[in-house]
Design a protein around this motif. Structure first.
Motif, PDB file in Angstrom:
ATOM      1  N   HIS A 199       0.841  -1.209   0.000  1.00 12.50           N
ATOM      2  CA  HIS A 199       0.000   0.000   0.000  1.00 12.50           C
ATOM      3  C   HIS A 199       0.879   1.265   0.000  1.00 12.50           C
ATOM      4  N   PRO A 200       0.292   2.411  -0.346  1.00  9.99           N
ATOM      5  CA  PRO A 200       1.087   3.636  -0.544  1.00  9.99           C
ATOM      6  C   PRO A 200       1.919   4.053   0.661  1.00  9.99           C
ATOM      7  N   GLN A 201       1.397   3.901   1.871  1.00 10.30           N
ATOM      8  CA  GLN A 201       2.226   4.275   3.018  1.00 10.30           C
ATOM      9  C   GLN A 201       3.449   3.363   3.106  1.00 10.30           C
ATOM     10  N   LEU A 203       4.953   2.040   0.507  1.00  8.35           N
ATOM     11  CA  LEU A 203       5.860   2.590  -0.513  1.00  8.35           C
ATOM     12  C   LEU A 203       6.665   3.742   0.085  1.00  8.35           C
ATOM     13  N   ALA A 204       5.971   4.597   0.827  1.00  3.47           N
ATOM     14  CA  ALA A 204       6.629   5.778   1.399  1.00  3.47           C
ATOM     15  C   ALA A 204       7.709   5.380   2.399  1.00  3.47           C
ATOM     16  N   TRP A 205       7.400   4.470   3.302  1.00  3.64           N
ATOM     17  CA  TRP A 205       8.426   4.067   4.287  1.00  3.64           C
ATOM     18  C   TRP A 205       9.651   3.504   3.580  1.00  3.64           C
ATOM     19  N   ALA A 207      10.639   4.163   0.532  1.00  6.93           N
ATOM     20  CA  ALA A 207      11.332   5.256  -0.159  1.00  6.93           C
ATOM     21  C   ALA A 207      12.190   6.051   0.827  1.00  6.93           C
ATOM     22  N   THR A 305       8.745  -2.940  -3.544  1.00  7.22           N
ATOM     23  CA  THR A 305       7.790  -1.876  -3.897  1.00  7.22           C
ATOM     24  C   THR A 305       7.232  -2.076  -5.299  1.00  7.22           C
TER      25      THR A 305
END
Lengths: 388, 388
Positions: A199-201, A203-205, A207, A305
């Motif tokens: 999920h997008p969060q 992906l953020a962690w 990144a 990711t």
């Protein structure tokens, strides 16, 4: 006395290069692996276990040189407390006689992933084109590439068919990819605390952890090998981020609360840890940078990711339509990095397609780390599933 | 046309030094501040608004030089989209004629916090002992120190009593501290998305952001001013961590999903953003390091982790027993950095002590950032509370 005893990591060189998703060809490829149990003459009792982001081939038993091997100070996948120095494999509680993956019955194979830093070819390996470590010239890899390489490795061992592929987190992605890519070669998959697309969060962690490494000047564009410097500072920060995402807020609260390092009062310091949780994070970072390669972290993080069965096949339904393996899905209620909803989506898609699937949501407070900690509750579920 | 119009930040030098919690004396202290509305002749219509970690004195109206002032590219407290370049204050939606903090009735005062980098004395200010910027020689400060300095500043303005102190996040901690420390000088407090003591996961996120700054070699032990280098890399990573903790996973999913930068396919790159959320994080980091000082981030982050009314006073009940201000508490359902439970604990403690308190839980999906975004729903609650 560990029932599996001492296990040495072995090595195998693949017979030829492998064509990757990126269309680059990679070779030669060496695989580090361990096996537990006995291969049946019919070669039909093989279980492949797949590790997560920070794991290695040493999934069970005791490493022959735990104290000399700093890779054993924290454990594969996500570190477990209390095992440091004993050299136990990262899933030792799950693999062995009478355990979830029962070595009295199955021949369990564990490999270090493509891109790894524990014996399998990865960014720290020698690039035959230059005679130097690949560094950031290593090709960008995918979960499908990892699975292609595992397939090639098993063929070289003379194993054509798997009774099961099992793994948690990134390991679960590999199990899913096996069932999608090689439907005729896999009898069952065990997918734990995993997803068909992060999920997008998440992906953020990931990144942020990669940014922390790449912004460290010691990373040197990925070519730090042999320079006497490596991006320990940045990777330590990345590991801290990862570590907090593996734990639930509740578990962190139970473990540390707001306890101070020195019980009487704060010391008015910016640079030193004041709270126990601050000291713990530094310890986690320091032990991780001693045992893990920063470029491997970057490549495996990127691969997980990218993984997205829906995007790669048009839809999740299309991705799963040729699956023939029975599927066992396990998720944990407090896992906010790989939340249960993803497993529920996979379950729903498989059910709609009329495929055999079993889903268990385990109510447990430890977050994503449950897949390494909740062995007692996973064991009967997995044993029953594999006996069917 | 903004109803408040253009507002210039003003400056005031405190008449003497201030003794801090650390027992160090700090002086001289300059305060950057703005005011909105008109001070009543009776001086009884003053509301102090307190900013959060990354804010400044410019809370409302239009900055006279928004394009020249890079501090306006992202907004105070937590950045808001869509306001870049317009120079609007960070709480412009809440302060003005007919707004939550109604300038037709109240004289609203906003200061840059002690330790700040927007005109108030902080680590980037000149240390009179050396003639150079303090850097990490700046004393470690607390929320109580910030409030002491605000009190001294208001006295210098001739203001002895506040109709209200209001703020979100770290700003809410200051409002609580005002009510506890100066019970006879505060009629009411408005505490939004805040806490009496940050929970352990919040301690961890703050520690990680500080580690990211301090591990950047350009930080140079805190003495980077005038060297031509500053820890932009590390502070960018810290800001990314902060930014994700300000948003809910749901909001992040709605905003970005797993959309790729280039819709067709992945490009097999480690160093370049592939997902929109990765590009967004880089943008957030880049704009933040242009407008904010890394040492200020360290000092304010440390202060907000120290804040703990229970520890400082023996218990939360003891901390609140002398409070005379009416309290309005607002929390947001999706705020996982300052979760509603903390506001509920404060409410319960005040109620038990027989103090006037009003608590509103607003069901909204944006996470901690709600305190800056959910203006329309906070406004009637705050207006009604202040009119009582």
């Amino acid at each position: 006395m560990n029932p599996i005893g001492t296990v040495e990591t072995q090595f195998l060189d693949l017979p030829g290069p492998v064509r990757l998703d990126s269309n680059r060809e990679l070779g030669p490829i060496r695989i580090a692996f361990e096996t537990y149990g006995t291969l049946a003459p019919s070669r039909d009792n093989v279980i492949l276990v797949c590790h997560a982001l920070s794991g290695d081939a040493h999934a069970a038993g005791v490493s022959p040189s735990p104290s000399a091997d700093s890779t054993r100070d924290g454990f594969a996948a996500e570190d477990r407390d209390g095992t440091a120095g004993r050299g136990l494999g990262w899933w030792d509680g799950m693999i062995g006689p009478g355990k979830a993956f029962d070595t009295d019955r199955y021949f369990v194979v564990s490999t270090n992933l493509l891109g790894g830093c524990k014996g399998t070819t990865g960014p720290s390996s020698t690039d035959p084109a230059t005679g130097k470590p690949y560094g950031s010239d290593f090709p960008v890899i995918t979960v499908a590439d990892m699975v292609r390489v595992q397939r090639s490795f098993l063929s070289a061992l003379g194993i054509a068919r798997l009774a099961a592929v099992a793994g948690g987190s990134l390991g679960g992605m590999q199990a899913l990819e096996w069932a999608v890519r090689y439907p005729d070669d896999v009898d069952s998959i065990v997918v734990i605390a995993s997803t068909h697309a992060l999920h997008p969060q998440g992906l953020a962690w990931n990144a942020i952890a990669r940014e922390a490494i790449m912004r460290d000047p010691a990373w040197q564009g990925g070519h730090y090998y042999g320079t006497g410097r490596k991006p320990d500072g940045g990777m330590g920060v990345g590991r801290m981020v990862g570590h907090i995402t593996y734990l639930s807020a509740l578990a962190l609260g139970d473990k540390f609360g707001r306890r101070l390092q020195f019980a009487d009062d704060v010391r008015y310091t910016i640079t030193e840890p004041e709270f126990e949780v601050e000291s713990y994070l530094r310890h986690q970072a320091d032990s991780f940078v001693r045992r893990f390669d920063a470029n491997t972290y970057l490549y495996l993080s990127r691969a997980l990711t990218y993984f997205d069965l829906g995007r790669e096949h048009g839809s999740l339904d299309k991705a799963l339509e040729n699956v023939r393996a029975r599927a066992l899905l396990i998720a944990f209620s407090s896992d906010w990095l790989y939340p249960p909803v993803a497993s529920e989506e996979i379950e729903a898609a498989l059910r709609k397609l009329g495929k055999p699937v079993e889903y268990h949501l385990i109510d447990a407070p430890y977050g994503h780390d449950c897949f390494l900690l909740e062995e007692a509750r996973q064991t009967p579920i997995i044993r029953r599933f594999l006996c069917e």
